[in-house]
Each structure stands twice: as structure tokens, then as C-alpha cells.
Scaffold this active site. Structure first.
Site, PDB file in Angstrom:
ATOM      1  N   PRO A   1       1.727  -1.184  11.662  1.00 19.83           N
ATOM      2  CG  PRO A   1       3.323  -2.864  11.393  1.00 19.83           C
ATOM      3  CD  PRO A   1       2.153  -2.221  10.696  1.00 19.83           C
ATOM      4  CG  LEU A   2       6.711   0.239  11.656  1.00 13.84           C
ATOM      5  CD1 LEU A   2       7.793   0.377  10.593  1.00 13.84           C
ATOM      6  CD2 LEU A   2       7.330  -0.100  13.000  1.00 13.84           C
ATOM      7  CB  ALA A   3       1.940   4.824  13.976  1.00 18.45           C
TER       8      ALA A   3
ATOM      9  CD1 TRP B   1      -2.623   1.755   0.544  1.00 18.09           C
ATOM     10  CD2 TRP B   1      -1.758   2.067   2.582  1.00 18.09           C
ATOM     11  NE1 TRP B   1      -3.211   2.874   1.083  1.00 18.09           N
ATOM     12  CE2 TRP B   1      -2.703   3.089   2.325  1.00 18.09           C
ATOM     13  CE3 TRP B   1      -1.082   2.055   3.794  1.00 18.09           C
ATOM     14  CZ2 TRP B   1      -2.985   4.097   3.253  1.00 18.09           C
ATOM     15  CZ3 TRP B   1      -1.367   3.053   4.715  1.00 18.09           C
ATOM     16  CH2 TRP B   1      -2.300   4.058   4.451  1.00 18.09           C
TER      17      TRP B   1
ATOM     18  NE  ARG C   1       4.969   5.898   3.957  1.00 15.64           N
ATOM     19  CZ  ARG C   1       4.627   4.626   4.141  1.00 15.64           C
ATOM     20  NH1 ARG C   1       3.725   4.311   5.037  1.00 15.64           N
ATOM     21  NH2 ARG C   1       5.191   3.670   3.431  1.00 15.64           N
TER      22      ARG C   1
ATOM     23  CD  GLU D   1      15.219  -0.990  11.458  1.00 18.88           C
ATOM     24  OE1 GLU D   1      15.075  -0.527  12.604  1.00 18.88           O
ATOM     25  OE2 GLU D   1      15.385  -0.292  10.454  1.00 18.88           O
ATOM     26  CG  ASN D   2      10.249  -2.840   9.454  1.00 17.29           C
ATOM     27  OD1 ASN D   2      10.771  -2.201  10.366  1.00 17.29           O
ATOM     28  ND2 ASN D   2       9.673  -2.248   8.413  1.00 17.29           N
TER      29      ASN D   2
ATOM     30  CE1 TYR E   1      -4.377  -0.737  -0.689  1.00 21.12           C
ATOM     31  CE2 TYR E   1      -2.808  -2.533  -0.695  1.00 21.12           C
ATOM     32  CZ  TYR E   1      -3.788  -1.812  -0.056  1.00 21.12           C
ATOM     33  OH  TYR E   1      -4.164  -2.153   1.223  1.00 21.12           O
TER      34      TYR E   1
END
Length: 342
Positions: free
Chosen positions: A208-210, A21, A229, A295-296, A54
Site C-alpha cells: 500500500p506504500l509502494a 516479505w 529500503r 504508525e501504519n 520468503y
């Protein structure tokens, strides 16, 4: 990478799931998007989420291209239907016409004969619920869909669908819900989560990272980092800028010592928090660079002690939003803690 059952079903999905997304076909160039999918595969991620809306189909096309050559049975592909994909009166919603046509179009763009999970992207008040459920069930019987899910449905909407499916004798039931869920936005906890846990519906939590806020890269009193972003053009900044305010960012920075204590980055702490919540099957991550995926994905398998979870709650305090009424209005409602945004 660990895998979990999707709700009460037998389907196993990777607990870190990769979604596209606001990235593939929109804010991320083709080569970078392909590199992100390769990084996901290298990290052991097997579950990939997208939607017909999307980038107006471009995201599905890019995902299909990225997975070309990968053994189809070794990955799980999820997509969605409901939001507008054109200007016509039937280019939206959950009517039988749109569901069937959108599914076929998604399969063509993804380059596959079936999707593992097909999700109603939103609830459609303009279509009889039985029409939608029967159309979904028919797609399963035709072999074009393996499992069914929804996204951002309220508890009453879910309850109605489950009850009606039982009355109609439909064998294929909802096994997944895809809500926005993170340390700050917990509106599914009072009503949606209890219902889903009782009915065997698993959560695939997005944001999950807002929108990057919980990574700690945004600092109070400073401009957004170049290339982040919030620093871009397009739709991405609309979602993240609404939550950027010094009051919020000061609290988020107080999570850094907790992340240091568990030996992880703030991003990994945020993803792990979601994975440690009851009823959650996967955390849905997005990325513009492959190193972000890597990383995530490092949050996989991380179990957070109760005292760490308690301290996170203490730090965020009144910034946490648990209003169940906001589930259906998620895309339009500004969280209370965004009121201080500059």
C-alpha cells in the site's frame, strides 16, 4: 483496530494486516523482527501473512517464533505456496505433491496445526487446475487449512477456478485475493476487482506504500535516506529503485498538504486510501522497525472524504497505472511512471 469480513466468508481479519516479505529472515535481524510482531499485536493487529518462499522458509520460522505463547485462536495466520522453494523439479508450482508437501512444511515452521488462509502465490500453467483445487479442498477437509485464497491471479484465471470448483462440487471456494494495490498501481480495478466483488472475494492489498515511495521520505534530487529500503543491499532495492524518479517524487510530495489536512502522516494517508477502496478487506503492511508498524496501524478506521480521494487522483494524474494486462506480469513489469527513474 477494526476488523472486516474476508470476502463473503465469516472470517474476520484485522484491516491492517502484518506481512514479512523482504524483512523477516532477510533484511531485518531476528530481534527487530520479533519486536515488529509485538508492536503489531500491541496495535491490535491479529492477522499475519507470510509465504514458504520468503527467505526460503526463515520468514515462516520467525513468525512462528514471534507468535509462540499467543493464544492461537486469537490470531489469523496466512501463508502461500507456488514459488520455488528448492532446486528440484517438484519444489515449485501447484501440483498436488508440492501443495501437500509445502503445506506440511509451512505448518512445521510456523509451529501450528493449521493456517487460517492458504493462498496460491501465483497461477501455475503447468498443473491442471482441477488437481490444484482438489488438493486445496483436501487440506481444508483435513483441518490443516481453514480458508483458501490466491495472489496476483488475473480475472480469467479466477473465473476459471470459480467455474471449475462449481463443476467439481467443491464446497471450499476462494474467498481472498492478495494483489499489489496502491495509489499508483491500480491494475486490478478494471477486471479483477469487479469480478471479486461479484463473487465475494475480498482483497488483502500488499504494497500500500509502494515500497515506501508514498511515505514521502524520498525527495527529488536527493539520495535515498540512509537505512531506507532503497539504500540497502539485497533484493529490497531492486523493487523500490525501479520507481524512483524525480517526476514521480515531485508528484508524491504534492500529497503532503492533503495528509496534513486530514491530520495524518503520508504513510497513513496511503494506507487509508487502500482501506477506503471498495472490495478491500485489509492493507498488508511490512516493517523493519516497530515504530513503523505503530504508525501504519494508525490508519485503521480512517475514512477519507470524497473530495480528498478526488484531489489525490488529480495530483497523481497520468502516473496511475490501470493496465489490467500487467496483473500477471507484476513482478517483471516496470510501471510506466518509472520510465523517468534516474
Amino acid at each position: 483496530m477494526e476488523h472486516r469480513h474476508l470476502g463473503r466468508s465469516g472470517l474476520m481479519i484485522s484491516e491492517i494486516t502484518y506481512g514479512n516479505w523482504l524483512t523477516h529472515g532477510e533484511s531485518v535481524a531476528r530481534d527487530a523482527a520479533l519486536a515488529c510482531v509485538r508492536a503489531a499485536l500491541d496495535a491490535g493487529i491479529t492477522t499475519f501473512d507470510t509465504a514458504d518462499v520468503y527467505a526460503m522458509g526463515a520468514a515462516e520460522e520467525l513468525l512462528g517464533e514471534a507468535l509462540r505463547g499467543v493464544r492461537r485462536e486469537s490470531v489469523e495466520i496466512a501463508t502461500k505456496v507456488c514459488l520455488p522453494t528448492g532446486d528440484g523439479p517438484n519444489d515449485r508450482g501447484l501440483s498436488r505433491k508440492h501443495v501437500m508437501e509445502s503445506c506440511h512444511a509451512s505448518l512445521r515452521r510456523l509451529g501450528t496445526d493449521y493456517v487460517d488462509l492458504y493462498q496460491a502465490h501465483r497461477f501455475d500453467d503447468g498443473t491442471p487446475l482441477d488437481e490444484t483445487l482438489i488438493a486445496f479442498d483436501d487440506l481444508v477437509r483435513q483441518g490443516k487449512v481453514r480458508y483458501l485464497g490466491v495472489s496476483e491471479w488475473t480475472a480469467p484465471q479466477l473465473r476459471s477456478a470459480l467455474d471449475l470448483a462449481g463443476e467439481l462440487g467443491l464446497r471450499d471456494r476462494i474467498v481472498a485475493n492478495q494483489p499489489q494495490y496502491n495509489m499508483l498501481w491500480r491494475v486490478i480495478e478494471p477486471e479483477v476487482l469487479p469480478l471479486c466483488r461479484a463473487e465475494g472475494i475480498g482483497q488483502i492489498a500488499f504494497q500500500p506504500l509502494a515500497q515506501g515511495v508514498l511515505t514521502g521520505k524520498y525527495h527529488p534530487g536527493r539520495p535515498a535516506p540512509a537505512g531506507s529500503r532503497a539504500d540497502r543491499d539485497g533484493r529490497s532495492p531492486v523493487f523500490v529503485r525501479r520507481v524512483l524518479g524525480d517526476h514521480l517524487l515531485q508528484r508524491v510530495q504534492r500529497l503532503r498538504p492533503i495528509a496534513d489536512e486530514v491530520g495524518r502522516s503520508m504513510a497513513q494517508l496511503a494506507v487509508a486510501w487502500v482501506l477506503n477502496r471498495p472490495g478491500v478487506c485489509a492493507a498488508l503492511i511490512g516493517a523493519s522497525r516497530p515504530e513503523q508498524v505503530t504508525e501504519n496501524a494508525g490508519a485503521a478506521g480512517l475514512r477519507l472524504p470524497d473530495d480528498v480521494l478526488r484531489r489525490i487522483d488529480e495530483v497523481l494524474g497520468d502516473l496511475v497505472d490501470t493496465d489490467p494486462g500487467k496483473t500477471a506480469r507484476m513482478m517483471a513489469v516496470k510501471p510506466e511512471w518509472a520510465a523517468a527513474a534516474t
